[in-house]
Design an enzyme around this catalytic site. Structure first.
Site, short mmCIF file in Angstrom:
data_model
loop_
_atom_site.label_atom_id
_atom_site.label_comp_id
_atom_site.label_asym_id
_atom_site.label_seq_id
_atom_site.Cartn_x
_atom_site.Cartn_y
_atom_site.Cartn_z
N CYS A 151 0.83 -1.39 0.13
CA CYS A 151 0.35 0.03 -0.16
C CYS A 151 0.92 1.35 0.24
CB CYS A 151 -1.03 0.21 1.11
SG CYS A 151 -0.05 -0.51 2.45
N HIS A 244 -3.29 6.03 4.59
CA HIS A 244 -1.94 6.35 4.66
C HIS A 244 -1.20 7.86 4.66
CE1 HIS A 244 -1.71 2.10 5.76
NE2 HIS A 244 -0.95 2.00 4.46
#
Ligand code: A2P
Length: 348
Positions: A151, A244
């Protein structure tokens, strides 16, 4: 006619995102949900502790979960499987599905760095998919394995690609502030993360440092030639549910001003004309001094756009900026689905 697909690890946190993205997909028909023997035989709604912010799609609720067995008859007519399996299990099962003729789009790290396995972010290195001819020949598979990166790597490489193409890259430093959903429902105990930050995520820095160079490198004579700039990552877990954030410092080969970085990022839209269902503009720039923020920006482009802000000069490197990614959509399930949509468009 739609292409029949299945999801491995369908009851887990990334598996649920796959289900969300595939339940009403214009080219894929979600036919099979697979998980462990514990879940097999149960209705999806009973096997799965659903933690998404929308209900389980109506047509999926009562589907019966099957075991993760590539020879199970439920997979007979399935052409594509999406894998949200934990890496140790992906290492075993994904090959079995490829051997049975399925194209496996994997979110797991198990095969990412193998020399005949493409590691793809389609806006960045879609051409790397060509290696699957070699993979099939070498391994004797009718199917194939195509992976997407970790990710945090996806967020980083999407923003670096337009900079690399125009100005060259010399060195990059990334500090990540990663959401808890990246570790799964039971991954990070609430007592560990509330009122806190954990400055360690197992193997994450290594993954960012190696995967980024494979993706931003070339495929020449059926071999991956890794990009030659230096990248150093420092990864932290923070008390955010989804999203994130990355603080990225870049030294370019050519001299560059922040406005030029903004311009190349904003223009970066390489797959625009393909009309892929899950595609959104890869980079969306925010001008406000205090954006991007996970809660406000993670759903930009239905969770598929990287939101970049605070592009500014750096005293040591050339420029620095902040990038935000919805980690379980753009950084996981959405990444695999976009790979599959691109593959269908180009190679099916
Ligand atoms: P199950 O719910 O039946 O345990 P997460 O990463 O969120 O923990 O999800 C892991 C996924 O992998 C779940 O769908 C889980 O299914 C599945 N899984 C776990 N162990 C196995 C196994 N031994 N074989 C197949 N799937 C498994």
């Amino acid at each position: 006619m739609k292409i029949k697909v299945g999801v491995l690890g369908a009851t887990g946190s990334v598996g649920q995102r796959f289900v969300q993205l595939l339940a009403e997909h214009p080219i894929f028909e979600l036919e099979v949900l697979a998980a462990s023997e514990r879940s097999a035989g149960k209705k999806y709604k009973d096997a799965c502790y659903w933690t998404q912010d929308t209900d389980i799609p109506e047509k999926i609720k009562d589907m019966v979960v099957v075991p993760t067995d590539a020879k199970h008859e439920a997979f007979k007519d399935v052409d594509i499987v999406f894998s949200a399996l934990p890496s140790d299990l992906a290492k075993i099962y994904e090959k079995e599905f490829a051997k049975e003729g399925k194209i496996v789009f994997s979110n797991a790290s198990a095969h990412r760095m193998e020399e005949d396995v493409p590691l793809v972010v389609p806006e960045v290195n879609a051409n790397h998919m060509e290696i699957i001819d070699i993979q099939r020949e070498k391994r004797g598979w009718d199917g194939a394995i195509i992976t997407n990166p970790n990710c945090s790597t996806i967020c980083c490489v999407i923003t670096l690609k337009p900079i690399m193409d125009k100005f060259g890259l010399d060195s990059v430093i990334v500090t990540t502030l990663q959401a808890v959903s990246g570790a799964g429902w039971n991954g990070v105990p609430s007592m560990a993360i509330l009122d806190n930050l954990i400055p360690y995520i197992k193997n994450e820095e290594e993954k960012m440092q190696t995967e980024s160079l494979k993706i931003l490198g070339d495929l020449e004579d059926n071999k991956f030639k890794f990009a030659d700039f230096k990248l150093s990552a420092s990864c932290n877990r923070v008390a955010v549910i989804d999203g994130h954030t990355e603080c990225i410092f870049v030294k370019t080969k050519e001299k560059v001003e922040p406005d030029e970085i903004k311009e190349v990022m904003d223009k970066f839209d390489p797959l625009k004309d393909l009309n892929l269902p899950t595609y959104a503009k890869p980079i969306v720039i925010r001008e406000e001094v205090d954006r991007p923020q996970p809660r406000l920006d993670r759903n930009t482009g239905k969770g598929m756009s990287i939101v970049v802000g605070r592009i500014r000069k750096d005293n040591i490197f050339d420029v620095k900026y902040v990038a935000l990614e919805h980690n379980t959509i753009r950084g996981a399930a959405g990444a695999s689905v976009l790979n599959a949509e691109y593959f269908i468009k180009k190679y099916w």
